[in-house]
Design an enzyme around this catalytic site. Structure first.
Site, PDB file in Angstrom:
ATOM      1  N   GLU A  15       0.763  -1.161  -0.050  1.00 24.63           N
ATOM      2  CA  GLU A  15      -0.077  -0.042  -0.056  1.00 24.63           C
ATOM      3  C   GLU A  15       0.910   1.173  -0.016  1.00 24.63           C
ATOM      4  OE1 GLU A  15      -1.904  -1.977   3.257  1.00 24.63           O
ATOM      5  OE2 GLU A  15      -3.807  -1.815   2.211  1.00 24.63           O
TER       6      GLU A  15
ATOM      7  N   CYS B 223       5.897  -6.790   7.425  1.00 26.21           N
ATOM      8  CA  CYS B 223       7.082  -6.456   8.233  1.00 26.21           C
ATOM      9  C   CYS B 223       7.458  -7.617   9.460  1.00 26.21           C
ATOM     10  CB  CYS B 223       6.505  -5.043   9.102  1.00 26.21           C
ATOM     11  SG  CYS B 223       7.889  -4.435   9.985  1.00 26.21           S
TER      12      CYS B 223
ATOM     13  N   CYS C   6       0.685  -2.229  15.592  1.00 28.30           N
ATOM     14  CA  CYS C   6       0.768  -1.819  14.463  1.00 28.30           C
ATOM     15  C   CYS C   6       0.099  -3.101  13.616  1.00 28.30           C
ATOM     16  CB  CYS C   6       2.136  -1.781  13.875  1.00 28.30           C
ATOM     17  SG  CYS C   6       2.505  -1.471  12.133  1.00 28.30           S
TER      18      CYS C   6
ATOM     19  N   SER D 157      11.695   6.588   8.322  1.00 24.84           N
ATOM     20  CA  SER D 157      11.182   6.167   9.743  1.00 24.84           C
ATOM     21  C   SER D 157      11.799   4.727  10.222  1.00 24.84           C
ATOM     22  CB  SER D 157       9.918   6.474   9.811  1.00 24.84           C
ATOM     23  OG  SER D 157       9.565   6.069  11.346  1.00 24.84           O
TER      24      SER D 157
ATOM     25  N   SER E  61      10.994   5.793  15.663  1.00 23.81           N
ATOM     26  CA  SER E  61       9.618   5.379  16.492  1.00 23.81           C
ATOM     27  C   SER E  61      10.120   4.952  17.677  1.00 23.81           C
ATOM     28  CB  SER E  61       9.158   4.306  15.711  1.00 23.81           C
ATOM     29  OG  SER E  61       8.614   4.686  14.440  1.00 23.81           O
ATOM     30  N   LEU E  62       9.801   5.923  18.830  1.00 24.67           N
ATOM     31  CA  LEU E  62      10.184   5.644  20.182  1.00 24.67           C
ATOM     32  C   LEU E  62       9.264   5.123  21.022  1.00 24.67           C
ATOM     33  CD1 LEU E  62      12.698   6.062  22.030  1.00 24.67           C
ATOM     34  CD2 LEU E  62      11.832   8.230  22.623  1.00 24.67           C
TER      35      LEU E  62
ATOM     36  N   ASN F 247      -4.092   4.962  15.774  1.00 19.77           N
ATOM     37  CA  ASN F 247      -4.990   4.853  14.988  1.00 19.77           C
ATOM     38  C   ASN F 247      -5.485   3.414  15.136  1.00 19.77           C
ATOM     39  OD1 ASN F 247      -4.795   7.326  13.483  1.00 19.77           O
ATOM     40  ND2 ASN F 247      -2.955   6.373  12.679  1.00 19.77           N
TER      41      ASN F 247
ATOM     42  N   CYS G  16      -1.317   5.885   9.831  1.00 21.46           N
ATOM     43  CA  CYS G  16      -0.015   5.069  10.286  1.00 21.46           C
ATOM     44  C   CYS G  16      -0.545   3.858  10.874  1.00 21.46           C
ATOM     45  CB  CYS G  16       0.607   6.269  11.347  1.00 21.46           C
ATOM     46  SG  CYS G  16       1.428   7.195  10.877  1.00 21.46           S
TER      47      CYS G  16
HETATM   48  N1  SAH Z   1       8.816   0.619  10.248  1.00 21.39           N
HETATM   49  C1  SAH Z   1       8.893   1.870  10.505  1.00 21.39           C
HETATM   50  C2  SAH Z   1       8.102   2.528   9.326  1.00 21.39           C
HETATM   51  C3  SAH Z   1       6.706   2.593   9.119  1.00 21.39           C
HETATM   52  S1  SAH Z   1       5.462   2.582  10.601  1.00 21.39           S
HETATM   53  C4  SAH Z   1       8.797   2.374  11.861  1.00 21.39           C
HETATM   54  O1  SAH Z   1       8.193   1.628  12.663  1.00 21.39           O
HETATM   55  O2  SAH Z   1       9.386   3.573  11.955  1.00 21.39           O
HETATM   56  C5  SAH Z   1       5.540   4.437  10.487  1.00 21.39           C
HETATM   57  C6  SAH Z   1       4.997   4.908  11.740  1.00 21.39           C
HETATM   58  O3  SAH Z   1       3.582   4.488  12.079  1.00 21.39           O
HETATM   59  C7  SAH Z   1       5.940   4.644  13.141  1.00 21.39           C
HETATM   60  O4  SAH Z   1       6.167   5.760  13.540  1.00 21.39           O
HETATM   61  C8  SAH Z   1       4.963   3.772  13.884  1.00 21.39           C
HETATM   62  O5  SAH Z   1       5.244   3.746  15.446  1.00 21.39           O
HETATM   63  C9  SAH Z   1       3.555   4.394  13.550  1.00 21.39           C
HETATM   64  N2  SAH Z   1       2.316   3.453  13.889  1.00 21.39           N
HETATM   65  C10 SAH Z   1       2.503   1.910  13.807  1.00 21.39           C
HETATM   66  N3  SAH Z   1       1.164   1.678  14.231  1.00 21.39           N
HETATM   67  C11 SAH Z   1       0.449   2.711  14.352  1.00 21.39           C
HETATM   68  C12 SAH Z   1      -1.034   2.690  14.911  1.00 21.39           C
HETATM   69  N4  SAH Z   1      -1.771   1.588  15.019  1.00 21.39           N
HETATM   70  N5  SAH Z   1      -1.310   3.975  15.190  1.00 21.39           N
HETATM   71  C13 SAH Z   1      -0.532   5.070  14.913  1.00 21.39           C
HETATM   72  N6  SAH Z   1       0.756   5.004  14.677  1.00 21.39           N
HETATM   73  C14 SAH Z   1       1.163   3.691  14.296  1.00 21.39           C
HETATM   74 FE1  SF4 Z   2       6.896  -2.708  11.283  1.00 26.10          FE
HETATM   75 FE2  SF4 Z   2       7.157  -0.013  11.638  1.00 26.10          FE
HETATM   76 FE3  SF4 Z   2       4.825  -1.494  12.113  1.00 26.10          FE
HETATM   77 FE4  SF4 Z   2       6.624  -1.815  13.631  1.00 26.10          FE
HETATM   78  S1  SF4 Z   2       5.608   0.062  13.240  1.00 26.10           S
HETATM   79  S2  SF4 Z   2       5.698  -3.603  12.917  1.00 26.10           S
HETATM   80  S3  SF4 Z   2       8.573  -1.367  12.370  1.00 26.10           S
HETATM   81  S4  SF4 Z   2       5.821  -1.131  10.081  1.00 26.10           S
END
Ligand code: SAH
Ligand code: SF4
Length: 429
Positions: A96, A192, A199, A273, A296-297, A372, A415
């Site tokens: 996507e 991933c 996520c 990221s 992503s902290l 989200n 996200c």
């Molecule tokens: N894998 C990388 C980039 C893709 S995720 C990473 O984790 O940084 C992109 C962003 O979406 C990250 O900052 C992650 O923390 C955020 N994210 C993941 N799941 C989410 C959710 N359910 N709601 C809001 N942000 C989310």
């Molecule tokens: Fe993968 Fe980023 Fe989702 Fe974590 S937040 S599962 S690293 S896509």
């Protein structure tokens, strides 16, 4: 079914194209024509390379070379103008990619450049204190404000929520709202392997890495579909779609170089990221051309981060922050920390104070994202009050913090929601 064997030209560098051309005993300048056709013209098949002779195209094809952009399998259009594309590759795998037209108020939806406009002002005018920063709440206002200013507009897609399997390009029409710029959220892998608990992409597991051509192809397919003109329109890229870019590092970086040199998008308009793949942070620091870095902290201490991001067991917060302290930032550059707020889990003001101690001394900003929600995600979205209270603690300590407005939540484009959601939820019914 037998998968055809061919070599995809999209994704090759100028040098690699030169090798191809020379292997067919053609003049080296043909490589430049191929490069231009692939990345600047976005031609999607060998037949379209009319700058090359018919005979040469034929020889390329007979030697097993091909050109192909990912196919737009589905398009979902959000009420906020965000478009989620399901893009399919030659082997049937798909990812996507999200198009986010936006105003110019420093609000970047899912893009981590939220707040950049305010920060530019902050950096150039030291008299402004960080507590003066206001979070833009609606992109609409800024879009209207910017109408008629320099820089050409994007056209906003239809506002009605719809499921659009008719994939004709978005047509410009005078009654659509105009946008000065847009952000494309790009995937780096199918699924991933990093198992973040909040996520939706994590639920897919890792299917495979994307090639450099497939990463670039996503952007070319969306630019073509949205009829973007590179000289005129401003495009930002965020590598924040499906996947962990630093676990597909070489292909990701090859894609970045092609996007800069071929497509013409400056690296300064790109943000990658990572969930914190520590060894790759040092590699990335040494790249002569690189996007901005976001991390992503999502938790302020080891125990909690291990719970929500088990990858912390492999690369601890301490190692992660140490790598970031060594990361050479450019003039005016800041790191971005992303922090997904999970109701009752990591969204307490005390945890905001802990975060301040953790990142003290780093030139950074924080993007706060209220969770989200999605099916099978065992967390709750915090209230606006809690989000604002968390933000206030950071801002008062002098850390620029921005609340990212979710884009395209209604079509599962926000996200962490990218997971071939047709499998899980019925959209547009
Ligand atoms: N894998 C990388 C980039 C893709 S995720 C990473 O984790 O940084 C992109 C962003 O979406 C990250 O900052 C992650 O923390 C955020 N994210 C993941 N799941 C989410 C959710 N359910 N709601 C809001 N942000 C989310
Ligand atoms: Fe993968 Fe980023 Fe989702 Fe974590 S937040 S599962 S690293 S896509």
């Amino acid at each position: 079914m037998k998968v055809p064997q061919y070599t995809e030209l999209l994704g090759l560098s100028l040098q690699q194209l030169t090798d191809v051309v020379e292997s067919l005993a053609e003049s080296p300048y043909r490589a430049r024509q191929l490069f231009d056709g692939l990345y600047r013209q976005k031609w999607s098949s060998l037949e379209r390379f009319t700058t090359l002779s018919q005979a040469f195209r034929q020889r390329l094809s007979e030697a097993g070379f091909a050109v192909g952009l990912p196919r737009i399998e589905k398009k979902f259009v959000s009420v906020d103008g965000t478009v989620r594309y399901l893009l399919a590759f030659a082997d049937g795998q798909s990812v996507e990619t999200v198009w986010m037209p936006e105003g110019d108020g420093g609000e970047a939806g899912d893009g981590s450049e939220s707040g950049d406009a305010e920060l530019e002002e902050l950096d150039s005018a030291p008299s402004v204190s960080s507590s003066d920063i206001v979070v833009p709440s609606e992109a609409e206002g800024s879009a209207v404000r910017n109408e008629g200013t320099s820089g050409a507009p994007f056209f906003r897609p239809p506002v009605a929520k719809e499921r659009d399997e008719n994939v004709a390009p978005a047509k410009a029409s005078p009654d659509r709202k105009r946008w000065r710029r847009a952000t494309i959220c790009v995937s780096s892998q199918v699924g991933c392997a990093v198992e973040c608990a909040f996520c939706m992409t994590a639920l897919l597991g890792l299917h495979r890495n994307l090639t450099a051509g497939e990463i670039v192809g996503q952007i070319l397919a969306v630019l073509s579909d949205q009829q973007v003109e590179m000289q005129r329109d401003r495009v930002n890229l965020v590598f924040m779609g499906q996947g962990e870019p630093f676990l597909n590092y070489d292909n990701f970086m090859q894609a970045v170089r092609l996007l800069v040199e071929g497509v013409g998008i400056p690296a300064s308009r790109m943000t990658v990221s990572t969930s914190g793949i520590v060894p790759r942070i040092a590699d990335f620091a040494a790249e002569p051309v690189r996007p901005k870095l976001a991390v992503s902290l999502n938790a302020p201490n080891e125990a909690l981060r291990t719970q929500v991001m088990p990858i912390t067991k492999k690369w601890t917060i301490e190692k992660l922050i140490a790598a970031l302290r060594d990361f050479p930032l450019r003039n005016r550059e800041r790191l971005t920390f992303e922090y997904v707020l999970l109701g009752g889990v990591n969204d307490d003001v005390q945890q905001a104070r802990e975060m301040i101690d953790l990142i003290r001394g780093l030139r950074a900003k924080v993007n706060l994202i209220a969770l989200n929600p999605g099916p099978e995600i065992p967390f709750a979205t915090p209230s606006d009050e809690r989000v604002l209270a968390f933000q206030n603690v950071l801002t008062r300590a002098g850390i620029p913090a921005f609340v990212r407005r979710p884009r395209g939540r209604d079509i599962y484009a926000a996200c962490g929601q990218l997971k071939h959601t047709t499998e899980l939820v019925q959209l547009g019914s």
